[in-house]
Enzyme design. Structure first.
Site, mmCIF file in Angstrom:
data_model
loop_
_atom_site.group_PDB
_atom_site.id
_atom_site.type_symbol
_atom_site.label_atom_id
_atom_site.label_comp_id
_atom_site.label_asym_id
_atom_site.label_seq_id
_atom_site.Cartn_x
_atom_site.Cartn_y
_atom_site.Cartn_z
ATOM 1 N N SER A 289 57.172 42.564 41.027
ATOM 2 C CA SER A 289 57.134 41.191 40.702
ATOM 3 C C SER A 289 56.620 41.360 39.187
ATOM 4 C CB SER A 289 56.610 40.253 41.478
ATOM 5 O OG SER A 289 55.305 40.632 41.947
ATOM 6 N N GLY A 290 55.881 42.339 38.903
ATOM 7 C CA GLY A 290 55.132 42.496 37.729
ATOM 8 C C GLY A 290 56.003 42.615 36.322
ATOM 9 N N THR B 72 58.430 46.012 35.363
ATOM 10 C CA THR B 72 59.872 45.927 35.994
ATOM 11 C C THR B 72 60.608 45.072 34.987
ATOM 12 O OG1 THR B 72 58.293 46.016 38.244
ATOM 13 C CG2 THR B 72 60.685 45.363 38.277
ATOM 14 N N LYS C 264 50.511 55.004 33.498
ATOM 15 C CA LYS C 264 49.191 55.162 32.783
ATOM 16 C C LYS C 264 48.514 53.705 33.160
ATOM 17 C CE LYS C 264 48.391 53.589 28.586
ATOM 18 N NZ LYS C 264 48.405 53.295 27.448
ATOM 19 N N ASP D 88 54.637 59.128 30.660
ATOM 20 C CA ASP D 88 54.064 58.836 29.207
ATOM 21 C C ASP D 88 55.143 58.596 28.355
ATOM 22 O OD1 ASP D 88 53.213 59.563 26.386
ATOM 23 O OD2 ASP D 88 51.173 60.139 27.445
ATOM 24 N N HIS D 89 55.242 57.229 28.149
ATOM 25 C CA HIS D 89 56.591 57.071 27.367
ATOM 26 C C HIS D 89 56.513 57.417 25.746
ATOM 27 C CE1 HIS D 89 54.272 53.929 25.196
ATOM 28 N NE2 HIS D 89 55.348 53.869 24.181
ATOM 29 N N HIS E 224 49.277 59.422 24.712
ATOM 30 C CA HIS E 224 50.382 59.681 23.866
ATOM 31 C C HIS E 224 50.107 60.641 22.790
ATOM 32 C CE1 HIS E 224 51.492 56.298 26.021
ATOM 33 N NE2 HIS E 224 50.928 55.304 25.374
ATOM 34 N N LYS F 40 53.893 49.240 11.539
ATOM 35 C CA LYS F 40 53.745 49.944 12.729
ATOM 36 C C LYS F 40 54.304 51.242 12.359
ATOM 37 C CE LYS F 40 55.821 49.868 17.239
ATOM 38 N NZ LYS F 40 54.822 50.348 18.091
HETATM 39 C C1 BG6 Z 1 51.225 51.568 25.131
HETATM 40 C C2 BG6 Z 1 49.625 51.083 24.611
HETATM 41 O O1 BG6 Z 1 50.961 52.733 26.096
HETATM 42 O O2 BG6 Z 1 51.713 51.978 23.968
HETATM 43 C C3 BG6 Z 1 49.829 49.690 23.870
HETATM 44 O O3 BG6 Z 1 48.889 50.541 25.989
HETATM 45 C C4 BG6 Z 1 50.569 50.405 22.555
HETATM 46 O O4 BG6 Z 1 48.617 49.413 23.584
HETATM 47 C C5 BG6 Z 1 52.025 51.014 22.992
HETATM 48 O O5 BG6 Z 1 50.851 49.095 21.855
HETATM 49 C C6 BG6 Z 1 52.769 51.294 21.664
HETATM 50 O O6 BG6 Z 1 53.896 52.105 22.049
HETATM 51 P P1 BG6 Z 1 55.056 51.993 21.034
HETATM 52 O O7 BG6 Z 1 56.206 52.832 21.788
HETATM 53 O O8 BG6 Z 1 55.270 50.828 20.551
HETATM 54 O O9 BG6 Z 1 54.515 53.055 20.036
#
Ligand code: BG6
Length: 518
Positions: free
Chosen positions: A15-16, A19, A154, A183-184, A246, A352
Site C-alpha cells: 500500500s506504500g 508500489t 535501499k 540499486d536502480h 548509486h 539535473k
Molecule cells: C534515490 C534517492 O535513490 O535516487 C533520491 O533516494 C534521488 O534522493 C534519486 O533523488 C535519484 O534518482 P534518479 O534516477 O532520478 O537520478
C-alpha cells in the site's frame, strides 16, 4: 530474451508509495511488452485493510503514475489488473504468516505457478529480518519445489555495522544467491553501457589506466531539493542516499578489471575487487583535505523563493546533514595507483545531470606551443539526461600556424532506433530478478566494501569538531571552494543539460512580460 518461468511476485508494503509509483507501472510496461510469463500474478500485502478491487483501483485504475495514452488503454489496464491480488497482513509484519501462505497457495494452484515466488520487500530495512524470519517459519523460503527469491530496497544499512547485521539477518533465512539488493542506477541503460563501452571496444581499454588517465570525475546533480522526504533525508544525507550506493556502483564499473565473461558472479567479483581496493581514509586530516560537505540555503530561482534545506519540512532547524558531498579518493591497485577520483553528488544544483568524465593526461611533449590545459582529451559519458558519449580532442584551427582548438565527437542514444524503447530501470531490474539474473543487483560483499569506505567519512563529518558544513545558495554548483578539491589547475566540469554544450552553458528564460531572468 532469456526464458522466464511462471511465477508469483509477492510485494510487502504494497500500500506504500513505491508500489504505486514504480513497481506497478514497471510491471504494467512489462505486461504491455509481453515480457511477463503467461502464468503470472502479483500478490500485494501490507497492514492496510484492502480488497483485491481496492488494491487494483489504487495502483492501476486511479493511479496517476500508471500512464497509458494508447487507444486500448482501458482494456489493457483491465486485463493487467486481473493479475493483481491483495492480502491484508493484520496489525504488523511480525505475525504468523500462515494465512498469507494459504493465500499464496490458493493463487499458486489456481494460476499453476509451480511454487516459484519472488518476495519484494518495499519496507523499512529495520523489519527485513523479521519478515524473512516469518517467511522461513512457514517454509516460504525453502526451495526444491519451485525457487524462492527476495528483492530488497535501499537503504541497505545505515553504516558498515548495520549493513553487516542486515546481511547476516537475511542470510539466516535465505541463501545469498536468493537475495537481490536493488540499486536502480544499475537498471539504467547508460550505466550498463559502461560495461559495453569498456569491454567491447579495443580503443578505450588500452588507455583505461594510470598511464593515460590523469583523473576521473563523476557528477551527480539534481535541481530539486529534498521535497517531502525531509524526515528521511535528514537522517540520511547525500553520502548515504546517493554516494554509498548509486555512485559507488558507478565507480566500481568504471574502475573494475575486465571480467572473464558476462556471468553475473564474474562481473560482481571484479566490481568487489575494485571496491576493496578503495583507499580508506582513516585520519581526520586526510578526510578534511579530501572531502567537502555542503548544505543548500534559500535563494531566488526564476523569480521564486526556494527554501533552504533547514527550512524544509521534516528537517531539523540546526541540521548539519549534507545535501552536497564531494570526495576525492584513490584506488590502490595496479591500474589506478595515484589517479585521483573526484565524485560529487548534490541537491538544488543548477540542473539535473549525471555524468562521468575521464580526463586524459596531456600529450607527453607539447610541440604546439599555445596548446593549453583545456585542450587535453576528455571522454564524457552521460548517464542522464541527453544520454550519450562525447570525446573531446584537439584540432587545428584553419589558417597559418598550428593553433589548437577543442572539437567534439559525439554519440546520442536518441539516434538509435531502439532508443525509443529503452526500459525504465525498475522494468529491467524486475525482469532480471524474475529471470534469476543477479548481474545488476548488489552482492553482500559489494555493499559492505562500499560502506567500509564511507563509514569513516560519515563518522568524521558527524563527530569531529573540525568538520564543517558549507552553505551554498540553492541553484549554484555547490560551496564556493568546491573546485579547491581538484588538483593543480583543475576545476569541476559543471555540465549543462545537453551533453555537447560547454560547461555552465545556460539559457536565459524570457518572461512573458519581456523581462529576462536566469
Ligand atoms: C534515490 C534517492 O535513490 O535516487 C533520491 O533516494 C534521488 O534522493 C534519486 O533523488 C535519484 O534518482 P534518479 O534516477 O532520478 O537520478
Amino acid at each position: 530474451m532469456k526464458s522466464i518461468d511462471r511465477q508469483m511476485l509477492i510485494i510487502f508494503g504494497a500500500s506504500g508509495d513505491l508500489t504505486k509509483r514504480k513497481l506497478i507501472p514497471a510491471l504494467y510496461e512489462l505486461h504491455k511488452g509481453n515480457f511477463l510469463p503467461k502464468n503470472f500474478v502479483v500478490l500485494g500485502t501490507s497492514r492496510s485493510d484492502l480488497t483485491d478491487d481496492d488494491f487494483r483501483n489504487r495502483v492501476v485504475f486511479n493511479s496517476e503514475f500508471l500512464k497509458d495514452e494508447s487507444e486500448h488503454a482501458e482494456a489493457t489496464k483491465a486485463e493487467f489488473a486481473k493479475k493483481l491480488f491483495y492480502k491484508d497482513l493484520g496489525d504488523g509484519y511480525d505475525t504468523d504468516f500462515t494465512p498469507l501462505k494459504e493465500k499464496i497457495h490458493v493463487l499458486n494452484d489456481e494460476f499453476k505457478i509451480n511454487h516459484n515466488f519472488v518476495f519484494y520487500f518495499s519496507l523499512p530495512p529495520s523489519i527485513y529480518e523479521t519478515v524473512a524470519k516469518n517467511l522461513a517459519a512457514v517454509d516460504l523460503s525453502v526451495e526444491g519445489v519451485g525457487w524462492k527469491r527476495l528483492i530488497v530496497e535501499k537503504p541497505f544499512g545505515y553504516s558498515l555495522e548495520t549493513a553487516k547485521e542486515l546481511n547476516k539477518g537475511l542470510q539466516k533465512y535465505f541463501r545469498e544467491s536468493q537475495i537481490y539488493r536493488i540499486d536502480h542506477y544499475l537498471g539504467k541503460e547508460t550505466v550498463q553501457n559502461l560495461l559495453v563501452t569498456r569491454f567491447s571496444n579495443t580503443i578505450f581499454e588500452p588507455l583505461w589506466n594510470r598511464n593515460y588517465i590523469r583523473h576521473i570525475e563523476i557528477t551527480n546533480a539534481e535541481s530539486v531539493g529534498v521535497g517531502n522526504r525531509g524526515g528521511y533525508y535528514d537522517k540520511s544525507g547525500a553520502l548515504r542516499d546517493m554516494f554509498q550506493n548509486h555512485l559507488m556502483q558507478i565507480v566500481s564499473i568504471v574502475a573494475m578489471e575486465p571480467p572473464i565473461s558476462d556471468d553475473p558472479e564474474e562481473i560482481r567479483n571484479e566490481k568487489v575487487k575494485a571496491l576493496k581496493a578503495l583507499r580508506i581514509m582513516e585520519d581526520d586530516e586526510t578526510i578534511f583535505d579530501h572531502t567537502i560537505k555542503g548544505q543548500y540555503t534559500s535563494a531566488v530561482i526564476n523569480g521564486e523563493i526556494v527554501k533552504g534545506y533547514r527550512q524544509e519540512e521534516g528537517v531539523a532547524p540546526d541540521s548539519i546533514t549534507e545535501t552536497f558531498a564531494a570526495i576525492k579518493f584513490y584506488i590502490d591497485n595496479w591500474r589506478w595507483k595515484d589517479v585521483p577520483f573526484y565524485v560529487r553528488t548534490a541537491k538544488r544544483m543548477p540542473t539535473k545531470v549525471t555524468e562521468i568524465v575521464i580526463h586524459f593526461k596531456p600529450s607527453h611533449h607539447h610541440i604546439f606551443k599555445d596548446q593549453d590545459f583545456d585542450t587535453d582529451n576528455k571522454l564524457v559519458i552521460r548517464i542522464q539526461p541527453d544520454e550519450g558519449i562525447l570525446i573531446k580532442f584537439g584540432v587545428k584551427v584553419p589558417g597559418q600556424g598550428f593553433n589548437v582548438e577543442r572539437a567534439n565527437m559525439d554519440f546520442y542514444y536518441s539516434d538509435l532506433d531502439e532508443g525509443n524503447n529503452i526500459m525504465e530501470a525498475y522494468e529491467r531490474l524486475l525482469l532480471d530478478a524474475m529471470q534469476g539474473d543477479a548481474t545488476l543487483y548488489a552482492r553482500a560483499d559489494e555493499v559492505e566494501a562500499a560502506w567500509a569506505f564511507v563509514d569513516p567519512i560519515l563518522k568524521y563529518w558527524n563527530e569531529s569538531k573540525s568538520a564543517t558544513v558549507h552553505g551554498y545558495s540553492a541553484g549554484v554548483w555547490g560551496p564556493l571552494h568546491a573546485d579547491d578539491l581538484i588538483e593543480g589547475r583543475g576545476f569541476w566540469r559543471n555540465p549543462s543539460k545537453n551533453l555537447a554544450d560547454e560547461p555552465s552553458y545556460c539559457v536565459l528564460n524570457i518572461k512573458k512580460n519581456g523581462k529576462k531572468n536566469i
